[in-house]
Design a protein around this motif. Structure first.
Motif, short mmCIF file in Angstrom:
data_model
loop_
_atom_site.label_atom_id
_atom_site.label_comp_id
_atom_site.label_asym_id
_atom_site.label_seq_id
_atom_site.Cartn_x
_atom_site.Cartn_y
_atom_site.Cartn_z
N VAL A 98 0.83 -1.06 0.12
CA VAL A 98 -0.06 -0.10 0.11
C VAL A 98 1.00 1.17 -0.04
CG1 VAL A 98 -1.84 1.08 1.30
CG2 VAL A 98 -1.67 -1.34 1.21
N ALA A 99 0.98 1.78 -1.21
CA ALA A 99 1.99 2.76 -1.46
C ALA A 99 1.85 4.04 -0.32
CB ALA A 99 1.92 3.45 -2.85
N GLU A 100 0.58 4.58 -0.23
CA GLU A 100 0.38 5.54 0.69
C GLU A 100 0.83 5.28 2.30
OE1 GLU A 100 -3.15 8.72 2.29
OE2 GLU A 100 -3.61 7.05 0.68
N ALA A 101 0.68 4.18 2.66
CA ALA A 101 0.90 3.70 3.99
C ALA A 101 2.36 3.69 4.18
CB ALA A 101 0.30 2.49 4.21
N GLU A 102 3.09 3.13 2.95
CA GLU A 102 4.45 2.94 3.12
C GLU A 102 5.20 4.43 3.43
OE1 GLU A 102 6.72 0.56 3.25
OE2 GLU A 102 5.52 -1.11 2.89
N GLN A 103 4.61 5.54 2.35
CA GLN A 103 5.02 6.82 2.43
C GLN A 103 4.81 7.40 3.86
OE1 GLN A 103 3.04 8.70 -0.67
NE2 GLN A 103 4.26 7.80 -2.16
N LEU A 104 3.69 7.20 4.45
CA LEU A 104 3.42 7.54 5.79
C LEU A 104 4.06 7.08 7.08
CD1 LEU A 104 -0.51 7.42 5.70
CD2 LEU A 104 0.86 9.58 5.80
N LEU A 105 4.43 5.79 6.83
CA LEU A 105 5.28 5.10 7.90
C LEU A 105 6.76 5.66 7.68
CD1 LEU A 105 5.73 3.20 10.18
CD2 LEU A 105 6.03 1.23 8.53
N THR A 106 7.05 5.88 6.41
CA THR A 106 8.53 6.40 6.25
C THR A 106 8.70 7.93 6.91
OG1 THR A 106 8.81 5.13 4.26
CG2 THR A 106 10.05 7.20 4.47
N ARG A 107 7.82 8.89 6.47
CA ARG A 107 7.66 10.10 7.36
C ARG A 107 7.58 10.02 8.88
NH1 ARG A 107 2.87 13.28 4.30
NH2 ARG A 107 3.53 13.23 2.44
N ALA A 108 6.97 8.89 9.34
CA ALA A 108 6.81 8.78 10.68
C ALA A 108 8.22 8.39 11.22
CB ALA A 108 5.84 7.72 11.22
N GLN A 109 8.83 7.38 10.62
CA GLN A 109 10.17 7.17 11.06
C GLN A 109 11.29 8.14 10.91
OE1 GLN A 109 10.34 3.55 8.41
NE2 GLN A 109 9.76 2.31 9.99
N ALA A 110 11.10 9.12 9.93
CA ALA A 110 11.96 10.04 9.92
C ALA A 110 11.66 11.17 10.93
CB ALA A 110 12.01 10.54 8.39
N LEU A 111 10.51 11.39 11.20
CA LEU A 111 10.46 12.29 12.11
C LEU A 111 10.66 11.77 13.47
CD1 LEU A 111 6.58 13.43 11.33
CD2 LEU A 111 8.87 14.93 11.49
N ALA A 112 10.66 10.54 13.77
CA ALA A 112 11.08 10.15 15.13
C ALA A 112 12.55 10.01 15.16
CB ALA A 112 10.56 8.59 15.18
N ALA A 113 13.39 9.65 14.06
CA ALA A 113 14.56 9.77 14.08
C ALA A 113 15.36 11.15 14.29
CB ALA A 113 15.03 9.11 12.85
N ASP A 114 14.59 11.83 13.88
CA ASP A 114 15.24 13.50 14.00
C ASP A 114 14.85 14.09 15.52
OD1 ASP A 114 15.89 13.63 11.41
OD2 ASP A 114 14.23 14.44 10.48
N ARG A 115 14.19 13.41 16.33
CA ARG A 115 13.86 13.93 17.55
C ARG A 115 13.48 15.34 17.78
NH1 ARG A 115 18.28 10.39 21.19
NH2 ARG A 115 18.32 8.61 19.83
N GLY A 116 12.34 15.63 16.87
CA GLY A 116 11.92 16.90 16.89
C GLY A 116 10.94 17.51 17.88
N GLY A 117 11.00 17.01 19.00
CA GLY A 117 10.12 17.37 20.02
C GLY A 117 8.58 16.71 20.16
#
Length: 62
Positions: free
Chosen positions: A15-34
């Protein structure tokens, strides 16, 4: 994000949209943005999980 990953693994097809969303979530979590980033990451992962659940026909996350 763990639930979304499990749903992804159980999905019968990509599910392409779900893959994109999870990738965004993981990137945000890795960046420790508060707190705001954590909330966004949680929402992206939740939506990805819903999309993968829908692809399996599960009524749990409709």
């Amino acid at each position: 994000m763990d639930a979304a990953s499990v749903s992804r693994d159980a999905a019968p097809r990509p599910v392409a949209e779900a893959e994109q969303l999870l990738t965004r979530a993981q990137a945000l979590a890795a960046d420790r943005g508060g707190r705001a980033a954590a909330r966004s990451a949680t929402e992206y992962a939740r939506r990805a999980d819903q999309l993968w659940q829908a692809s399996t026909g599960s009524p749990e996350h409709g």
